[in-house]
Design an enzyme around this catalytic site. Structure first.
Site, mmCIF file in Angstrom:
data_model
loop_
_atom_site.group_PDB
_atom_site.id
_atom_site.type_symbol
_atom_site.label_atom_id
_atom_site.label_comp_id
_atom_site.label_asym_id
_atom_site.label_seq_id
_atom_site.Cartn_x
_atom_site.Cartn_y
_atom_site.Cartn_z
ATOM 1 N N SER A 160 -17.821 56.753 -15.101
ATOM 2 C CA SER A 160 -17.287 57.395 -13.906
ATOM 3 C C SER A 160 -16.643 58.743 -14.253
ATOM 4 O O SER A 160 -17.322 59.649 -14.716
ATOM 5 C CB SER A 160 -16.311 56.446 -13.209
ATOM 6 O OG SER A 160 -16.001 56.877 -11.913
ATOM 7 N N ASP A 254 -24.072 53.019 -4.900
ATOM 8 C CA ASP A 254 -22.967 53.861 -5.362
ATOM 9 C C ASP A 254 -23.240 55.284 -4.878
ATOM 10 O O ASP A 254 -24.356 55.785 -5.050
ATOM 11 C CB ASP A 254 -22.920 53.807 -6.897
ATOM 12 C CG ASP A 254 -21.807 54.632 -7.520
ATOM 13 O OD1 ASP A 254 -21.080 55.337 -6.790
ATOM 14 O OD2 ASP A 254 -21.668 54.580 -8.758
ATOM 15 N N HIS A 284 -20.574 50.578 -8.169
ATOM 16 C CA HIS A 284 -19.695 51.343 -9.037
ATOM 17 C C HIS A 284 -18.650 50.414 -9.669
ATOM 18 O O HIS A 284 -18.119 49.521 -9.009
ATOM 19 C CB HIS A 284 -18.982 52.437 -8.234
ATOM 20 C CG HIS A 284 -18.325 53.469 -9.079
ATOM 21 N ND1 HIS A 284 -19.018 54.524 -9.631
ATOM 22 C CD2 HIS A 284 -17.030 53.615 -9.484
ATOM 23 C CE1 HIS A 284 -18.192 55.276 -10.321
ATOM 24 N NE2 HIS A 284 -16.976 54.737 -10.256
#
Length: 317
Positions: A160, A254, A284
């Site tokens: 991320s 996501d 995610h």
């Protein structure tokens, strides 16, 4: 029971829904409205709830290095048997606002145990107390430290926000004396236009929304995000020559799913090696589901194989 909006009721299996439901109970959708201290407290609780503990055979030690604006804490993971021939520099996720050495501790320990590589995790400064380029500066300083002080090659890795930082460091050091041997980016935020693509089709995906991404970009930038800064937005770079071999893992459900392939295309168009692997039916943050979901477990094993291959100069894609 948590409401399950279409199309996710058919895209996600029962194991991933169980992960989503449990995560939402611990870290509600409105968490970005909390103050940073509140966000960090509940995020730490979330990570602890899914923590699997360190596997056997891994030695752990903490240290600090001098960064551009003070000390940067590091955590080092070493296999207790054998001599590692590569190192992973791991940059944690958390929207540049939450997370740290403890939030991703078991992930880093498992990467060490399963690859046989050394792993160093970086506790970079967080927003909003520290805005861009603080996170990039700390990530870069940590990379230059380990790359310059160890005789073994370094693989950049992050999830991320950490995937964003890994990509920015890979770009900034692509022509340096010490450059990354490769990079493995896990559902990374790379800077695609949030008004198009998966930011629209998965705007309200479980675990991360497009509104969340806009919030994180603005809080990291302390206002409008820069548009032409590769240290903030990896896809803003003009020149992708000499980038290290790259493997990107995305989650189908996501908003960030659409960032991976354009980034890999830019690297390939410049003569490099890059592949984007989409995790079908994943969301995610699915790293935390690697012990409860077969799909997440399979993807994590693929990440381990990618890191192992890059550290051994074995491009198998």
């Amino acid at each position: 029971m948590t409401q399950r909006p279409s199309p996710y009721d058919r895209l996600l299996d029962a194991e991933i829904w169980a992960f989503v439901d449990r995560s939402r109970a611990l870290y509600p959708d409105e968490a970005t409205g909390f103050d940073p201290a509140g966000q960090r407290r509940i995020y730490d609780d979330l990570c602890q709830a899914f923590d699997a503990g360190r596997p056997e055979g891994v030695a752990v030690a903490d240290s600090k290095i001098q960064g551009p604006s003070g000390c940067i804490p590091l955590r080092h993971y070493m296999p207790e048997a054998g001599t590692p021939h590569a190192m992973v520099l791991y940059l944690h996720g958390g929207g540049f606002v939450v997370g740290g050495l403890d939030s991703h501790d078991s992930i880093c320990a498992e990467l060490c145990q399963r690859t046989g590589f050394a792993v160093t995790a970086v506790d970079y400064r967080l927003a909003p107390e520290h805005v861009h380029p603080a996170q990039f500066e700390d990530a870069l300083a940590a990379f230059l430290h380990v790359a310059g002080n160890d005789a073994i090659p370094v693989i950049l890795c992050g999830d991320s926000a950490g995937g964003n930082l890994a990509a920015t460091v890979a770009w900034a050091t692509r022509n340096a004396a010490h450059r990354a041997k490769g990079q493995v980016l896990i559902y990374p935020a790379l800077g695609n236009d949030v008004s198009t693509g998966t930011f629209v089709t998965h705007a309200d995906a479980p675990m991360l929304s497009t509104a969340d991404m806009v919030y994180y970009d603005e809080i990291r930038a302390s206002g409008a995000p820069p548009t032409n800064d590769p240290a903030f937005t990896p896809l803003a770079a003009k020149d992708f020559r000499d980038m290290p071999p790259t493997v990107v893992f995305t989650a189908e459900c996501d908003p960030l799913a659409g960032d991976g392939e354009p980034y890999c295309e830019r690297i390939r168009d410049a003569g490099g090696k890059a592949i984007c692997i989409e995790g079908h039916g994943l969301v995610h943050g699915y790293l935390r589901a690697r012990h409860s979901s077969a799909k997440a477990r399979e993807s994590f094993s693929a990440m381990v194989k990618a890191i192992s291959a890059l550290g051994s100069d074995d491009w198998r894609y």
